[in-house]
Design a protein around this motif. Sequence first.
Motif, mmCIF file in Angstrom:
data_model
loop_
_atom_site.group_PDB
_atom_site.id
_atom_site.type_symbol
_atom_site.label_atom_id
_atom_site.label_comp_id
_atom_site.label_asym_id
_atom_site.label_seq_id
_atom_site.Cartn_x
_atom_site.Cartn_y
_atom_site.Cartn_z
ATOM 1 N N PHE A 59 -8.036 -14.752 -54.328
ATOM 2 C CA PHE A 59 -8.279 -13.319 -54.438
ATOM 3 C C PHE A 59 -9.271 -13.085 -55.574
ATOM 4 O O PHE A 59 -9.100 -13.597 -56.689
ATOM 5 N N THR A 60 -10.307 -12.312 -55.250
ATOM 6 C CA THR A 60 -11.333 -12.020 -56.245
ATOM 7 C C THR A 60 -10.855 -10.934 -57.209
ATOM 8 O O THR A 60 -9.754 -10.392 -57.070
ATOM 9 N N LYS A 61 -11.706 -10.631 -58.161
ATOM 10 C CA LYS A 61 -11.366 -9.626 -59.160
ATOM 11 C C LYS A 61 -11.181 -8.248 -58.537
ATOM 12 O O LYS A 61 -10.389 -7.436 -59.026
ATOM 13 N N ASP A 62 -11.911 -7.958 -57.460
ATOM 14 C CA ASP A 62 -11.773 -6.680 -56.761
ATOM 15 C C ASP A 62 -10.810 -6.773 -55.575
ATOM 16 O O ASP A 62 -10.925 -6.019 -54.607
ATOM 17 N N ASN A 63 -9.867 -7.738 -55.636
ATOM 18 C CA ASN A 63 -8.761 -7.859 -54.676
ATOM 19 C C ASN A 63 -9.233 -8.080 -53.246
ATOM 20 O O ASN A 63 -8.734 -7.475 -52.296
ATOM 21 N N VAL A 64 -10.207 -8.943 -53.063
ATOM 22 C CA VAL A 64 -10.659 -9.338 -51.736
ATOM 23 C C VAL A 64 -10.268 -10.794 -51.512
ATOM 24 O O VAL A 64 -10.498 -11.652 -52.362
ATOM 25 N N GLN A 65 -9.661 -11.065 -50.364
ATOM 26 C CA GLN A 65 -9.197 -12.420 -50.064
ATOM 27 C C GLN A 65 -10.341 -13.245 -49.487
ATOM 28 O O GLN A 65 -10.991 -12.848 -48.527
ATOM 29 N N VAL A 66 -10.571 -14.402 -50.085
ATOM 30 C CA VAL A 66 -11.588 -15.336 -49.604
ATOM 31 C C VAL A 66 -10.932 -16.699 -49.431
ATOM 32 O O VAL A 66 -9.946 -17.027 -50.085
ATOM 33 N N ARG A 67 -11.522 -17.485 -48.551
ATOM 34 C CA ARG A 67 -10.997 -18.829 -48.263
ATOM 35 C C ARG A 67 -12.086 -19.839 -48.645
ATOM 36 O O ARG A 67 -13.194 -19.795 -48.109
ATOM 37 N N ILE A 68 -11.738 -20.753 -49.568
ATOM 38 C CA ILE A 68 -12.725 -21.659 -50.157
ATOM 39 C C ILE A 68 -12.258 -23.095 -50.010
ATOM 40 O O ILE A 68 -11.083 -23.410 -50.228
ATOM 41 N N ASP A 69 -13.160 -23.982 -49.627
ATOM 42 C CA ASP A 69 -12.906 -25.420 -49.638
ATOM 43 C C ASP A 69 -14.096 -26.118 -50.290
ATOM 44 O O ASP A 69 -15.163 -25.529 -50.456
ATOM 45 N N GLY A 70 -13.883 -27.394 -50.670
ATOM 46 C CA GLY A 70 -14.942 -28.097 -51.376
ATOM 47 C C GLY A 70 -14.749 -29.603 -51.366
ATOM 48 O O GLY A 70 -13.818 -30.141 -50.757
ATOM 49 N N ILE A 71 -15.642 -30.277 -52.066
ATOM 50 C CA ILE A 71 -15.626 -31.733 -52.204
ATOM 51 C C ILE A 71 -15.591 -32.060 -53.695
ATOM 52 O O ILE A 71 -16.389 -31.534 -54.484
ATOM 53 N N LEU A 72 -14.656 -32.943 -54.079
ATOM 54 C CA LEU A 72 -14.493 -33.356 -55.472
ATOM 55 C C LEU A 72 -14.918 -34.815 -55.601
ATOM 56 O O LEU A 72 -14.493 -35.675 -54.817
#
Length: 315
Positions: free
Chosen positions: A84-97
């Motif tokens: 959840f962002t600062k303005d309360n919007v839900q986002v879905r994030i994935d990545g590579i470590l």
Amino acid sequence: MSFGFYILLPLVLVMVAFALVFIFTLIRSIRIVPNKTALIVERLGKYYTTLEAGFHILFPFIDKVRYTQTLKEQAIDVPAQDCFTKDNVQVRIDGILYLQVFNPVHASYGIMDYRYATILLAQTTMRSVVGQLDLDETFEARDRMNAQVVKAVDEASDPWGVKVTRYEIQNIRVSNSIMDAMENQMKAEREKRAEIARSVGEMETVINLSRAAYEEAVNISVGEKERMINEAEGQAKEIVAVAQATAEGIKKIAESTLLQGGVHAAKLSVAEDWIASLSALQKNADIIMTADLSSIKDMTGKAATEMLNDETKLF
């Protein structure tokens, strides 16, 4: 077969079995470690040594390889998670470590599973980072988010003997309604920028036209000024030339009157001019004379007679 054979047969089989186990254990005690690999050896259940690349022989039945660690850089897929962002919007994030083991002993005994631990730590750090940003900033500040995740995970994984080299966000997804709102916003922004660019172009066109008209008017006024100055200078020079010529003529006339017969010659010249003027008046019957003259012809005759008498006096 005798009874002794049946008694010795099990004993022989046991000895053969022990021999095979010993040979197998002896063979297993010979270890060839490949490059970029480390083997953690325990002696009687306690850490003993770390075998690096090369040929090694272990003590049978006492030494045992407990862990095998790779020293190569590893790419770990971090599963997608909801943030959840600062303005309360839900986002879905994935990545590579990306990480690398620099201390195989700590990686073996410092934590149960360093790969799983770094994945969880990367996810929690990403949630914390996204919570400090607005939705628009999450799309613009990927490099900053990656750097913050790397810094946090690397500091936490240092006791595990693991070095986190980098983290890359793969995808940032939002709901369809948010995506539609973002597209409408971007469309409005593009139209706004286009309108501003159009108005700026029109303003510059008007400015350029007015500047051109101003410069044209200035050039015309300067040219008119120069023309009037030139005409005035020409008229002044003409007046001066006429005045000089008139003065020169008067001077010569004055000089000629001092000579013998000069006065009569001047009178004769004046009479000639007067006769010429009267002749011109005679052609125009509409001109009214206020002088006391009975006839233009008589006046002309008298003037001619006077001219003849003056000519006689001159000679």
